[in-house]
Write a protein that holds these residues in place. Structure first.
Motif, PDB file in Angstrom:
ATOM      1  N   ALA A 106     -45.251  -4.341 -27.445  1.00 68.33           N
ATOM      2  CA  ALA A 106     -45.268  -2.883 -27.572  1.00 68.33           C
ATOM      3  C   ALA A 106     -44.853  -2.175 -26.286  1.00 68.33           C
ATOM      4  CB  ALA A 106     -46.664  -2.412 -27.992  1.00 68.33           C
ATOM      5  N   GLY A 107     -44.934  -2.862 -25.151  1.00 68.41           N
ATOM      6  CA  GLY A 107     -44.553  -2.242 -23.886  1.00 68.41           C
ATOM      7  C   GLY A 107     -43.065  -2.203 -23.644  1.00 68.41           C
ATOM      8  N   ILE A 108     -42.287  -2.836 -24.527  1.00 73.16           N
ATOM      9  CA  ILE A 108     -40.833  -2.851 -24.394  1.00 73.16           C
ATOM     10  C   ILE A 108     -40.245  -1.782 -25.308  1.00 73.16           C
ATOM     11  CG2 ILE A 108     -38.733  -4.206 -24.782  1.00 73.16           C
ATOM     12  CD1 ILE A 108     -40.338  -6.705 -24.129  1.00 73.16           C
ATOM     13  N   HIS A 109     -39.494  -0.855 -24.739  1.00 72.81           N
ATOM     14  CA  HIS A 109     -38.884   0.211 -25.531  1.00 72.81           C
ATOM     15  C   HIS A 109     -37.365   0.147 -25.400  1.00 72.81           C
ATOM     16  CE1 HIS A 109     -42.625   2.432 -26.436  1.00 72.81           C
ATOM     17  NE2 HIS A 109     -43.035   1.892 -25.297  1.00 72.81           N
ATOM     18  N   ALA A 110     -36.682   0.409 -26.517  1.00 69.57           N
ATOM     19  CA  ALA A 110     -35.219   0.467 -26.527  1.00 69.57           C
ATOM     20  C   ALA A 110     -34.796   1.922 -26.692  1.00 69.57           C
ATOM     21  CB  ALA A 110     -34.661  -0.369 -27.671  1.00 69.57           C
ATOM     22  N   MET A 111     -33.729   2.308 -26.007  1.00 74.70           N
ATOM     23  CA  MET A 111     -33.148   3.624 -26.213  1.00 74.70           C
ATOM     24  C   MET A 111     -31.708   3.456 -26.685  1.00 74.70           C
ATOM     25  SD  MET A 111     -32.124   5.273 -22.518  1.00 74.70           S
ATOM     26  CE  MET A 111     -33.759   5.931 -22.297  1.00 74.70           C
ATOM     27  N   VAL A 112     -31.185   4.491 -27.311  1.00 78.53           N
ATOM     28  CA  VAL A 112     -29.820   4.429 -27.822  1.00 78.53           C
ATOM     29  C   VAL A 112     -29.028   5.596 -27.262  1.00 78.53           C
ATOM     30  CG1 VAL A 112     -30.406   5.693 -29.940  1.00 78.53           C
ATOM     31  CG2 VAL A 112     -28.387   4.210 -29.904  1.00 78.53           C
ATOM     32  N   ALA A 113     -27.780   5.321 -26.898  1.00 74.13           N
ATOM     33  CA  ALA A 113     -26.906   6.350 -26.331  1.00 74.13           C
ATOM     34  C   ALA A 113     -25.619   6.424 -27.154  1.00 74.13           C
ATOM     35  CB  ALA A 113     -26.585   6.022 -24.873  1.00 74.13           C
ATOM     36  N   PHE A 114     -25.348   7.605 -27.691  1.00 69.32           N
ATOM     37  CA  PHE A 114     -24.093   7.842 -28.399  1.00 69.32           C
ATOM     38  C   PHE A 114     -23.835   9.340 -28.413  1.00 69.32           C
ATOM     39  CE2 PHE A 114     -27.421   7.907 -31.591  1.00 69.32           C
ATOM     40  CZ  PHE A 114     -27.115   8.996 -32.399  1.00 69.32           C
ATOM     41  N   SER A 115     -22.607   9.702 -28.625  1.00 73.74           N
ATOM     42  CA  SER A 115     -22.228  11.112 -28.586  1.00 73.74           C
ATOM     43  C   SER A 115     -22.344  11.752 -29.961  1.00 73.74           C
ATOM     44  CB  SER A 115     -20.786  11.263 -28.082  1.00 73.74           C
ATOM     45  OG  SER A 115     -20.646  10.700 -26.790  1.00 73.74           O
ATOM     46  N   GLY A 116     -22.644  13.056 -29.970  1.00 70.99           N
ATOM     47  CA  GLY A 116     -22.643  13.810 -31.210  1.00 70.99           C
ATOM     48  C   GLY A 116     -23.811  13.481 -32.115  1.00 70.99           C
ATOM     49  N   LYS A 117     -23.581  13.628 -33.416  1.00 63.14           N
ATOM     50  CA  LYS A 117     -24.622  13.349 -34.396  1.00 63.14           C
ATOM     51  C   LYS A 117     -24.021  12.646 -35.605  1.00 63.14           C
ATOM     52  CE  LYS A 117     -24.224  17.972 -36.460  1.00 63.14           C
ATOM     53  NZ  LYS A 117     -24.947  19.235 -36.760  1.00 63.14           N
ATOM     54  N   ASN A 150     -34.529   9.128 -29.489  1.00 65.69           N
ATOM     55  CA  ASN A 150     -35.200   8.771 -28.228  1.00 65.69           C
ATOM     56  C   ASN A 150     -36.293   9.795 -27.926  1.00 65.69           C
ATOM     57  OD1 ASN A 150     -33.274   6.571 -27.454  1.00 65.69           O
ATOM     58  ND2 ASN A 150     -31.829   8.272 -27.289  1.00 65.69           N
ATOM     59  N   PRO A 151     -37.279   9.921 -28.807  1.00 67.33           N
ATOM     60  CA  PRO A 151     -38.278  10.974 -28.596  1.00 67.33           C
ATOM     61  C   PRO A 151     -39.052  10.825 -27.295  1.00 67.33           C
ATOM     62  CG  PRO A 151     -39.006   9.431 -30.292  1.00 67.33           C
ATOM     63  CD  PRO A 151     -37.563   9.121 -30.009  1.00 67.33           C
ATOM     64  N   GLY A 152     -39.235   9.582 -26.858  1.00 69.35           N
ATOM     65  CA  GLY A 152     -39.982   9.358 -25.629  1.00 69.35           C
ATOM     66  C   GLY A 152     -39.288   9.863 -24.384  1.00 69.35           C
ATOM     67  N   ALA A 153     -37.957  10.044 -24.462  1.00 70.36           N
ATOM     68  CA  ALA A 153     -37.210  10.539 -23.302  1.00 70.36           C
ATOM     69  C   ALA A 153     -37.461  12.017 -23.067  1.00 70.36           C
ATOM     70  CB  ALA A 153     -35.715  10.289 -23.488  1.00 70.36           C
TER      71      ALA A 153
END
Length: 271
Positions: A106-117, A150-153
């Motif tokens: 649970a301590g490992i989080h992934a984030m995603v990066a992409f442009s637009g929607k 990425n709500p945690g960001a």
């Protein structure tokens, strides 16, 4: 490209998934082990489907946890390079599901990066041969953006947020694939066919920045041919090489899988 005090040779840690597959196949042919037990232990790894994102996430997480996560005083990070924005969304959803079902991680989080929607319809029906089929389902009117995935960001620039200790894996689709410096990046999982040699070098070079205690890198390539990777780097370093067997941890992973099957025991020293 040449090593120096400022960069690491990322080709030293490069291994194609095809190579790993053949290593596993050769191990099954070894008459010194019970073939049926070995097949049971390695089946999920060897039968990885090329377009099943869920299976690939399982493989990536197991490799990351065993080989990468403990490095740099447990600060090492990884990047997953996907073939498209819909693929990036699917990867993020699969990572979130895997971590939710494995509370020990649970301590490992992934984030995603992409442009637009993207809409749910675009994600489910994307024309991308790396994510065909599968079981991904969502509301066709759903909307996917960096912000809501990425709500945690909390709206922070992802370059800065990724440096936070809880974020260990970044999933990208073009964005941040090049021109992004994060010295704690130790591993890359490449699920995108890259034809342009300059882009190949720029992509893998995300790993070559030094950091205290960083003396190795890992590249697991699901789709590109190793020779194409070598040729790309040879444009800048005539001595660029990819060893036939690069990732010795593959062998240890197989040993651990066989150990768990209990088909042999440590007899201890011979008198």
């Amino acid at each position: 490209m040449p090593c120096s005090a400022f960069i690491l040779d990322v080709l030293r840690g490069y291994v194609s998934y095809k190579t790993a597959y053949h290593l596993g196949t050769e191990a099954l042919d070894d008459k010194r082990v019970d073939g049926r037990a070995a097949k049971r232990a390695l089946a999920r790894w060897m039968n990885l489907h090329p377009t099943n994102v869920t299976q690939k996430v399982q493989f990536i997480m197991q490799h990351f946890i065993q080989n990468v996560a403990p490095l740099l005083d447990s600060k090492a990070k990884a990047m997953v390079v996907t073939s498209s924005r819909p693929a990036a969304v699917r990867y993020k959803k699969a990572f979130d599901a895997y971590i939710a079902s494995h509370p020990e991680h649970a301590g490992i989080h992934a984030m995603v990066a992409f442009s637009g929607k993207l809409t749910g319809k675009e994600v489910m029906h994307a024309k991308d041969d790396r994510i065909t089929g599968g079981t991904f389902q969502c509301d066709e009117d759903a909307e996917f953006t960096e912000g809501n995935m990425n709500p945690g960001a909390k709206g922070q620039d992802l370059r800065i947020a990724f440096d936070r200790p809880e974020y260990r894996i970044m999933i990208v689709a073009d964005k941040f694939q090049t021109g992004f410096d994060q010295p704690k990046l130790v591993a890359m999982y490449l699920d995108k066919k890259i034809a342009n040699e300059v882009e190949i070098v720029q992509t893998l070079s995300r790993l070559n920045r030094t950091f205290p205690g960083k003396d190795q890198t890992f590249v697991i390539d699901f789709v590109n041919e190793p020779e194409a990777i070598r040729k790309a780097f040879a444009r800048y370093d005539a001595g660029a090489q990819i060893e036939e067997v690069q990732n010795h941890n593959v062998v240890y992973d197989m040993k651990n899988a066989l150990d768990r099957e209990g088909i042999y025991c440590d007899a201890g020293p011979v008198a």
